[in-house]
Design an enzyme around this catalytic site. Structure first.
Site, PDB file in Angstrom:
ATOM      1  N   TYR A 190      54.718  15.104  29.017  1.00  0.00           N
ATOM      2  CA  TYR A 190      56.126  15.502  29.127  1.00  0.00           C
ATOM      3  C   TYR A 190      56.806  14.917  30.351  1.00  0.00           C
ATOM      4  O   TYR A 190      57.951  14.485  30.302  1.00  0.00           O
ATOM      5  CB  TYR A 190      56.260  17.023  29.109  1.00  0.00           C
ATOM      6  CG  TYR A 190      56.285  17.571  27.707  1.00  0.00           C
ATOM      7  CD1 TYR A 190      57.424  17.441  26.919  1.00  0.00           C
ATOM      8  CD2 TYR A 190      55.172  18.182  27.152  1.00  0.00           C
ATOM      9  CE1 TYR A 190      57.460  17.913  25.621  1.00  0.00           C
ATOM     10  CE2 TYR A 190      55.200  18.659  25.850  1.00  0.00           C
ATOM     11  CZ  TYR A 190      56.348  18.519  25.089  1.00  0.00           C
ATOM     12  OH  TYR A 190      56.375  18.976  23.800  1.00  0.00           O
ATOM     13  N   VAL A 213      57.219  25.095  25.796  1.00  0.00           N
ATOM     14  CA  VAL A 213      56.269  26.082  25.292  1.00  0.00           C
ATOM     15  C   VAL A 213      56.595  26.342  23.817  1.00  0.00           C
ATOM     16  O   VAL A 213      57.231  27.327  23.479  1.00  0.00           O
ATOM     17  CB  VAL A 213      56.374  27.394  26.100  1.00  0.00           C
ATOM     18  CG1 VAL A 213      55.111  28.214  25.918  1.00  0.00           C
ATOM     19  CG2 VAL A 213      56.575  27.105  27.576  1.00  0.00           C
ATOM     20  N   HIS A 214      56.156  25.413  22.956  1.00  0.00           N
ATOM     21  CA  HIS A 214      56.572  25.488  21.553  1.00  0.00           C
ATOM     22  C   HIS A 214      55.969  26.687  20.823  1.00  0.00           C
ATOM     23  O   HIS A 214      56.670  27.594  20.391  1.00  0.00           O
ATOM     24  CB  HIS A 214      56.177  24.202  20.818  1.00  0.00           C
ATOM     25  CG  HIS A 214      56.780  22.969  21.404  1.00  0.00           C
ATOM     26  ND1 HIS A 214      58.131  22.723  21.393  1.00  0.00           N
ATOM     27  CD2 HIS A 214      56.203  21.912  22.027  1.00  0.00           C
ATOM     28  CE1 HIS A 214      58.361  21.548  21.974  1.00  0.00           C
ATOM     29  NE2 HIS A 214      57.211  21.052  22.376  1.00  0.00           N
ATOM     30  N   ASP A 215      54.639  26.677  20.660  1.00  0.00           N
ATOM     31  CA  ASP A 215      54.001  27.623  19.740  1.00  0.00           C
ATOM     32  C   ASP A 215      54.052  29.063  20.230  1.00  0.00           C
ATOM     33  O   ASP A 215      54.212  29.993  19.429  1.00  0.00           O
ATOM     34  CB  ASP A 215      52.559  27.181  19.457  1.00  0.00           C
ATOM     35  CG  ASP A 215      52.514  25.850  18.707  1.00  0.00           C
ATOM     36  OD1 ASP A 215      53.571  25.423  18.194  1.00  0.00           O
ATOM     37  OD2 ASP A 215      51.440  25.251  18.632  1.00  0.00           O
TER      38      ASP A 215
END
Length: 324
Positions: free
Chosen positions: A234, A246-248
């Site tokens: 990133y 912090v996707h999931d």
């Protein structure tokens, strides 16, 4: 006392998947009843081994079932994004011998069995391709009204200046199996979609993860270690100056704390072909147009804003208070 939230976690671990699975394993109000694996961040053998390793490491009891290795109607999966999640899917941390074994049932069957055994009681949190969910619907459409809620990490709706991460309009989980996503978003169950519109608003900085490592025991040390390769992706691509999205875990937060987000409601379609393949298109309720492609489909809750501070505090509190 509130009954615990029974959760099936459908996942392709994956660094942020591992972080979300730890959140579920440590949250006092979650009863993790099943983990199902899908291709995505790695090939299906890799993601299944990773889920079994995480079961061993985190010490949860839920069965892990191996799921789809290719998208619906396809014979090959896209190449895993090793430049994001490392060659082993977990940021190239050393993975010792895995002694846990997978449930004998395929993922779709485990989903069907758990929903049938716990009618109106199971929340499905799906953070990879939607292939297993679409296969479960195809095999037993009667489960749809028996599912309490579905929370998906996927898609990009162009809110908050965020667009796709695989193409200008497509997010990885959706473009990985757009046909499955369209089926799952069209099923008549309570559906929340948490896309890049909000996951890119929640950033874990190095200082934040250092704090987890300092106060989160072995779990915190693991979170620091597993996220280093991912954080470097990133920052090296300059998507974030000092941290990672912090996707999931955002889809987990939406299931436990829907108040962290605001939503637009309406039916959602997924583009299957062409240059917009994988695009998620919301028709907001009350919007007038003459297209019929959204007609007769249930409304979804699409997350369009997030209280990132509250979400990051919730993640930290869960890990630090549940630390092992």
């Amino acid at each position: 006392v509130m009954p615990k939230l029974k959760v099936i976690f459908d996942t392709d671990p994956g660094v942020d998947d591992a972080m979300a699975l730890l959140l579920l394993a440590r949250h006092p109000e979650v009863d993790l009843v099943g983990v199902t694996t899908c291709f995505g961040n790695g090939a299906i053998e890799t993601t299944t081994r990773n889920a079994l390793y995480l079961k061993q490491l985190f010490g949860f009891a839920a069965p892990v079932a191996k799921g789809a290795g290719v998208p619906l109607g396809d014979t090959v999966a896209s190449e895993p994004p090793t430049f994001v999640h490392g060659d082993n899917g977990l940021g190239n941390i050393p993975i010792p011998e895995v002694t846990e074994t997978a449930d004998p049932r395929p993922a779709a069957q485990l989903i069907i069995d758990l929903v049938r055994a716990n009618p109106h009681d199971v929340t499905i949190i799906a953070v990879g391709r939607m292939t297993n969910l679409a296969e479960a619907i195809a095999q037993d459409p009667g489960i749809v009204p028996l599912v309490k809620a579905v929370s998906v990490m996927g898609g990009a709706f162009g809110r908050n200046g965020h667009s796709g991460n695989v193409t200008p309009v497509a997010e990885a989980n959706i473009i990985g199996d757009p046909v499955a996503a369209d089926i799952v978003f069209g099923a008549d169950w309570p559906m929340t979609i948490v896309g890049l519109d909000v996951t890119h608003e929640s950033v874990m900085t190095d200082d934040y993860v250092k704090d987890l490592a300092a106060h989160g025991g072995k779990d915190g040390a693991f979170l620091w270690e597993v996220s280093r390769f991912y954080a470097n992706f990133y920052t090296s691509t300059r998507q974030f100056l000092n941290g990672f999205a912090v996707h999931d875990s955002s889809a987990v937060a939406a299931a436990l704390h829907p108040e962290f987000f605001t939503y637009e409601r309406g039916p959602v379609r997924v583009v299957a072909d062409g240059i917009a393949r994988g695009q998620t298109i919301l028709r907001p309720e009350g919007h007038y147009d003459r297209a019929t492609d959204w007609d007769g489909r249930p409304s979804c809750n699409v997350a369009v804003s997030v209280d990132a501070k509250a979400f990051l505090a919730f993640y930290r509190d869960t890990i630090v208070n549940g630390a092992r």
